[in-house]
Design an enzyme around this catalytic site. Structure first.
Site, mmCIF file in Angstrom:
data_model
loop_
_atom_site.group_PDB
_atom_site.id
_atom_site.type_symbol
_atom_site.label_atom_id
_atom_site.label_comp_id
_atom_site.label_asym_id
_atom_site.label_seq_id
_atom_site.Cartn_x
_atom_site.Cartn_y
_atom_site.Cartn_z
ATOM 1 N N PHE A 21 0.856 -1.195 0.000
ATOM 2 C CA PHE A 21 0.000 0.000 0.000
ATOM 3 C C PHE A 21 0.895 1.248 0.000
ATOM 4 O O PHE A 21 1.897 1.283 0.706
ATOM 5 C CB PHE A 21 -0.882 -0.012 1.259
ATOM 6 C CG PHE A 21 -2.173 0.744 1.114
ATOM 7 C CD1 PHE A 21 -3.373 0.094 0.908
ATOM 8 C CD2 PHE A 21 -2.178 2.132 1.187
ATOM 9 C CE1 PHE A 21 -4.567 0.802 0.779
ATOM 10 C CE2 PHE A 21 -3.361 2.843 1.057
ATOM 11 C CZ PHE A 21 -4.557 2.180 0.855
ATOM 12 N N SER A 55 0.086 -1.963 5.755
ATOM 13 C CA SER A 55 0.791 -1.881 7.043
ATOM 14 C C SER A 55 0.110 -2.718 8.120
ATOM 15 O O SER A 55 0.763 -3.202 9.046
ATOM 16 C CB SER A 55 0.877 -0.422 7.485
ATOM 17 O OG SER A 55 1.633 0.315 6.554
ATOM 18 N N PHE A 56 -1.206 -2.883 7.982
ATOM 19 C CA PHE A 56 -1.952 -3.692 8.955
ATOM 20 C C PHE A 56 -1.429 -5.129 8.993
ATOM 21 O O PHE A 56 -1.495 -5.788 10.045
ATOM 22 C CB PHE A 56 -3.442 -3.685 8.575
ATOM 23 C CG PHE A 56 -4.341 -4.341 9.575
ATOM 24 C CD1 PHE A 56 -4.832 -3.638 10.667
ATOM 25 C CD2 PHE A 56 -4.724 -5.675 9.426
ATOM 26 C CE1 PHE A 56 -5.662 -4.249 11.601
ATOM 27 C CE2 PHE A 56 -5.546 -6.287 10.342
ATOM 28 C CZ PHE A 56 -6.022 -5.576 11.437
ATOM 29 N N VAL A 80 1.337 5.099 6.103
ATOM 30 C CA VAL A 80 -0.082 5.343 6.341
ATOM 31 C C VAL A 80 -0.308 6.850 6.291
ATOM 32 O O VAL A 80 0.340 7.600 7.030
ATOM 33 C CB VAL A 80 -0.547 4.767 7.697
ATOM 34 C CG1 VAL A 80 -2.072 4.773 7.766
ATOM 35 C CG2 VAL A 80 -0.015 3.359 7.915
ATOM 36 N N ILE A 81 -1.192 7.273 5.385
ATOM 37 C CA ILE A 81 -1.412 8.709 5.167
ATOM 38 C C ILE A 81 -2.822 9.074 5.590
ATOM 39 O O ILE A 81 -3.798 8.533 5.060
ATOM 40 C CB ILE A 81 -1.188 9.056 3.679
ATOM 41 C CG1 ILE A 81 0.230 8.650 3.245
ATOM 42 C CG2 ILE A 81 -1.404 10.552 3.449
ATOM 43 C CD1 ILE A 81 0.486 8.788 1.757
ATOM 44 N N THR A 85 -7.354 8.200 4.033
ATOM 45 C CA THR A 85 -8.200 7.156 4.596
ATOM 46 C C THR A 85 -8.955 7.635 5.820
ATOM 47 O O THR A 85 -8.406 8.341 6.660
ATOM 48 C CB THR A 85 -7.380 5.901 4.975
ATOM 49 O OG1 THR A 85 -8.260 4.979 5.619
ATOM 50 C CG2 THR A 85 -6.241 6.220 5.891
ATOM 51 N N HIS A 87 -9.972 5.481 7.952
ATOM 52 C CA HIS A 87 -9.586 4.595 9.052
ATOM 53 C C HIS A 87 -8.081 4.641 9.323
ATOM 54 O O HIS A 87 -7.478 3.691 9.783
ATOM 55 C CB HIS A 87 -10.113 3.171 8.867
ATOM 56 C CG HIS A 87 -9.641 2.440 7.655
ATOM 57 N ND1 HIS A 87 -10.026 2.753 6.381
ATOM 58 C CD2 HIS A 87 -8.813 1.373 7.542
ATOM 59 C CE1 HIS A 87 -9.456 1.905 5.534
ATOM 60 N NE2 HIS A 87 -8.710 1.075 6.209
ATOM 61 N N ARG A 126 9.831 12.252 3.596
ATOM 62 C CA ARG A 126 10.530 11.314 4.488
ATOM 63 C C ARG A 126 11.018 10.067 3.751
ATOM 64 O O ARG A 126 11.568 9.155 4.369
ATOM 65 C CB ARG A 126 9.588 10.910 5.634
ATOM 66 C CG ARG A 126 9.308 12.054 6.590
ATOM 67 C CD ARG A 126 8.037 11.841 7.387
ATOM 68 N NE ARG A 126 7.811 12.892 8.378
ATOM 69 C CZ ARG A 126 7.452 14.145 8.089
ATOM 70 N NH1 ARG A 126 7.273 14.519 6.822
ATOM 71 N NH2 ARG A 126 7.261 15.029 9.038
HETATM 72 N N1 INI Z 1 -2.458 0.445 4.469
HETATM 73 C C1 INI Z 1 -1.324 1.190 4.493
HETATM 74 O O1 INI Z 1 -0.220 0.637 4.614
HETATM 75 N N2 INI Z 1 -1.384 2.559 4.404
HETATM 76 C C2 INI Z 1 -2.571 3.211 4.282
HETATM 77 O O2 INI Z 1 -2.560 4.475 4.208
HETATM 78 C C3 INI Z 1 -3.767 2.449 4.237
HETATM 79 N N3 INI Z 1 -5.054 3.101 4.051
HETATM 80 O O3 INI Z 1 -5.065 4.225 3.564
HETATM 81 O O4 INI Z 1 -6.083 2.529 4.341
HETATM 82 C C4 INI Z 1 -3.684 1.039 4.342
HETATM 83 N N4 INI Z 1 -4.783 0.280 4.320
HETATM 84 C C5 INI Z 1 -4.750 -1.138 4.071
HETATM 85 C C6 INI Z 1 -4.532 -1.945 5.338
HETATM 86 O O5 INI Z 1 -3.169 -1.848 5.757
HETATM 87 C C7 INI Z 1 -4.839 -3.428 5.107
HETATM 88 O O6 INI Z 1 -3.997 -3.911 4.064
HETATM 89 C C8 INI Z 1 -6.307 -3.686 4.725
HETATM 90 O O7 INI Z 1 -7.179 -3.062 5.637
HETATM 91 C C9 INI Z 1 -6.592 -5.206 4.679
HETATM 92 O O8 INI Z 1 -6.397 -5.765 5.984
#
Ligand code: INI
Length: 154
Positions: A21, A55-56, A80-81, A85, A87, A126
């Site tokens: 992502f 990142s999740f 993560v921005i 998003t 969330h 960054r």
């Molecule tokens: N994942 C990121 O790494 N950065 C983000 O900004 C982001 N946004 O914008 O939602 C993001 N979402 C995906 C998340 O990490 C999971 O992959 C997804 O929810 C499936 O579990």
């Protein structure tokens, strides 16, 4: 007795867990991290990179790799921005807390190179623009921590 890590060539293998992502940003962090490891004497055949969707998904992979006994350190890279998003808080919080939990559980240095920014511009700054490259910095921190762990008693 003072225990301190240094920046001499570290022993062992390094794992990098990088989110896909915001790959536009994370790929630059990854380039920076690999560059830093190479420049501290870590050859490419001692660097394993794992790509995860976002990142999740970083924490469970860190836990598995960290506990495997194969790696001297695990470096986490993501972006993560908030502007992109609703969330943000959930994804950023889950990644941060999950990586911190994995860090204390798996017994090897786990380095936090996940950008959490308000805007894409801040993230780009960054990732090799105005504010350095946090991927490079994360890898340098990994080198210091691996060398510190090698010196610590127990
Ligand atoms: N994942 C990121 O790494 N950065 C983000 O900004 C982001 N946004 O914008 O939602 C993001 N979402 C995906 C998340 O990490 C999971 O992959 C997804 O929810 C499936 O579990």
């Amino acid at each position: 007795m003072l225990y301190e890590g240094d920046f001499s060539p570290p022993a062992g293998r390094f794992a990098i867990v990088a989110a896909r992502f915001n790959a536009f940003v994370v790929d630059q962090l990854l380039t920076g991290a690999v560059d830093a490891l190479r420049r501290h004497g870590v050859s490419d055949d001692r660097i394993d990179t794992v790509r995860v969707p976002g990142s999740f998904e970083i924490p469970p992979v860190v836990q598995k790799l960290g506990k495997s006994g194969k790696y001297a350190a695990v470096i986490c890279l993501g972006c993560v921005i908030r502007g992109e998003t609703g969330h943000y808080d959930h994804v950023a919080g889950a990644a941060t807390n999950g990586i911190a939990a994995a860090s204390v559980q798996c017994g090897v240095p786990v380095i936090f190179g996940v950008l959490t920014t308000e805007t894409l511009e801040q993230a780009i700054d960054r990732a090799g623009a105005k504010a350095g490259n946090k991927g490079f910095e994360a890898a340098v921190t990994a080198v210091e921590m691996v060398n510190l762990f090698a010196k610590l008693p127990g």
